[in-house]
Write an enzyme that holds these catalytic residues in place. Structure first.
Site, mmCIF file in Angstrom:
data_model
loop_
_atom_site.group_PDB
_atom_site.id
_atom_site.type_symbol
_atom_site.label_atom_id
_atom_site.label_comp_id
_atom_site.label_asym_id
_atom_site.label_seq_id
_atom_site.Cartn_x
_atom_site.Cartn_y
_atom_site.Cartn_z
ATOM 1 N N HIS A 50 71.122 10.709 76.307
ATOM 2 C CA HIS A 50 70.311 11.790 75.729
ATOM 3 C C HIS A 50 69.116 12.154 76.593
ATOM 4 O O HIS A 50 68.435 13.138 76.297
ATOM 5 C CB HIS A 50 69.854 11.410 74.321
ATOM 6 C CG HIS A 50 70.974 11.387 73.319
ATOM 7 N ND1 HIS A 50 71.754 12.493 73.056
ATOM 8 C CD2 HIS A 50 71.471 10.390 72.554
ATOM 9 C CE1 HIS A 50 72.673 12.172 72.149
ATOM 10 N NE2 HIS A 50 72.528 10.902 71.834
ATOM 11 N N GLU A 154 77.104 2.393 66.070
ATOM 12 C CA GLU A 154 76.359 3.501 65.457
ATOM 13 C C GLU A 154 77.235 4.379 64.574
ATOM 14 O O GLU A 154 76.855 5.512 64.266
ATOM 15 C CB GLU A 154 75.588 4.305 66.512
ATOM 16 C CG GLU A 154 76.299 4.604 67.808
ATOM 17 C CD GLU A 154 75.383 5.231 68.868
ATOM 18 O OE1 GLU A 154 74.207 5.538 68.603
ATOM 19 O OE2 GLU A 154 75.892 5.461 69.981
HETATM 20 C C1 3PY Z 1 70.553 6.194 67.829
HETATM 21 O O1 3PY Z 1 69.600 5.861 67.102
HETATM 22 O O2 3PY Z 1 71.602 6.699 67.403
HETATM 23 C C2 3PY Z 1 70.448 6.006 69.259
HETATM 24 O O3 3PY Z 1 71.418 6.182 69.947
HETATM 25 C C3 3PY Z 1 69.118 5.634 69.849
HETATM 26 O O4 3PY Z 1 68.879 6.397 70.997
HETATM 27 MG MG MG Z 2 72.969 7.233 69.067
#
Ligand code: 3PY
Ligand code: MG
Length: 259
Positions: A50, A154
């Site tokens: 990012h 994630e």
């Molecule tokens: C998230 O919180 O999804 C991340 O990838 C941190 O940069």
């Molecule tokens: Mg992330």
């Protein structure tokens, strides 16, 4: 840490159970990561997912962070495992790979980050020997242990597959992306890195990493959050970002001037 082998201490310190607090840098300027490394951070992460940092600036940042005596870590864009190998060649002490959602993703990641017999990384570590303080043969023998492959958790699928991801040979640990995880766990209702569902997942991830002897890491917006997450057993914790720290510093100083 010695300035001549800045890459080496990361894996040793993490395996010894020490907590690493790292900066998080996305600017396309290697001197920003270096500046954070010259503060008291244990390591600097350069974010190619990012951040706006390009490949050659990341390679320069790895060298400049090394000159400051600290290990550099890089986050690659989603699925860009060829870049992971190139960053290890350049002397990154660890690669953080986003969106590792399955055992198959983890195996693919490990195949690009570990030499045989664990993976299929191709030989050509032009900068890694010197940043590891080793000659070629010694580097080859130690590289798989010295340079870490850290899979980001994630999504809901990643949480469901956590044990099988942790069991993949060559995966040294996981790193929680709390913002994406909050989006996933609330089915797109909110983005909230401090959401209670994320906290519950953090406790589960810390416990599974401990049981499997793997490193637990997490992105943290603030030093206060990094302290809380470290108390849960996370050993690789980021603090804020270069952009956030700059805005915070600017606000504080302007407030001081105008109040
Ligand atoms: C998230 O919180 O999804 C991340 O990838 C941190 O940069
Ligand atoms: Mg992330």
């Amino acid at each position: 840490m010695t300035a001549s082998a800045p890459l080496a201490p990361l894996s040793r310190r993490l395996r010894a159970g020490e907590t690493i607090f790292m900066s998080w840098c996305g600017a396309n300027d290697a001197s920003i990561a270096e500046a954070t490394a010259r503060e008291d951070f244990d390591a600097a992460l350069i974010d190619m997912q990012h951040g706006i940092v390009d490949f050659s600036t990341t390679v320069q940042a790895i060298a400049l962070v090394g000159l400051a005596g600290k290990p550099a870590i890089a986050r690659i864009p989603v699925g860009d495992f060829a870049t992971a190998s190139r960053l290890l060649d350049a002397g990154a002490a660890a690669i953080v790979a986003p969106m590792i959602n399955s055992e198959a993703d983890a195996k693919n990641f490990a195949s690009f980050t570990k030499f045989p017999p664990v993976g299929e990384r191709s030989w050509g570590p032009h900068r890694a020997f010197s940043l590891a303080g080793l000659d070629g043969e010694a580097y080859f023998r130690q590289a798989n242990d010295l340079q870490l492959a850290i899979a980001m958790i994630e999504t809901r699928e990643a949480l469901d597959a956590l044990d099988s991801i942790l069991d993949v040979p060559g995966i040294d640990g996981v790193f929680v992306g709390p913002s994406d995880l909050s989006i996933a766990l609330t089915k797109g209702a909110v983005v909230d890195a401090g959401h209670p569902e994320v906290d519950k997942a953090l406790d589960h991830i810390a416990a599974r990493c401990k049981a499997k002897g793997k490193v637990a890491g997490a992105f943290c917006m603030t030093g206060k959050r990094a302290k809380e997450v470290a108390a849960k057993g996370f050993r690789l914790c980021s603090i804020s970002t270069d952009g956030m720290m700059m805005r915070l510093g600017a606000r504080l100083e302007l407030k001081a001037a105008r109040s």
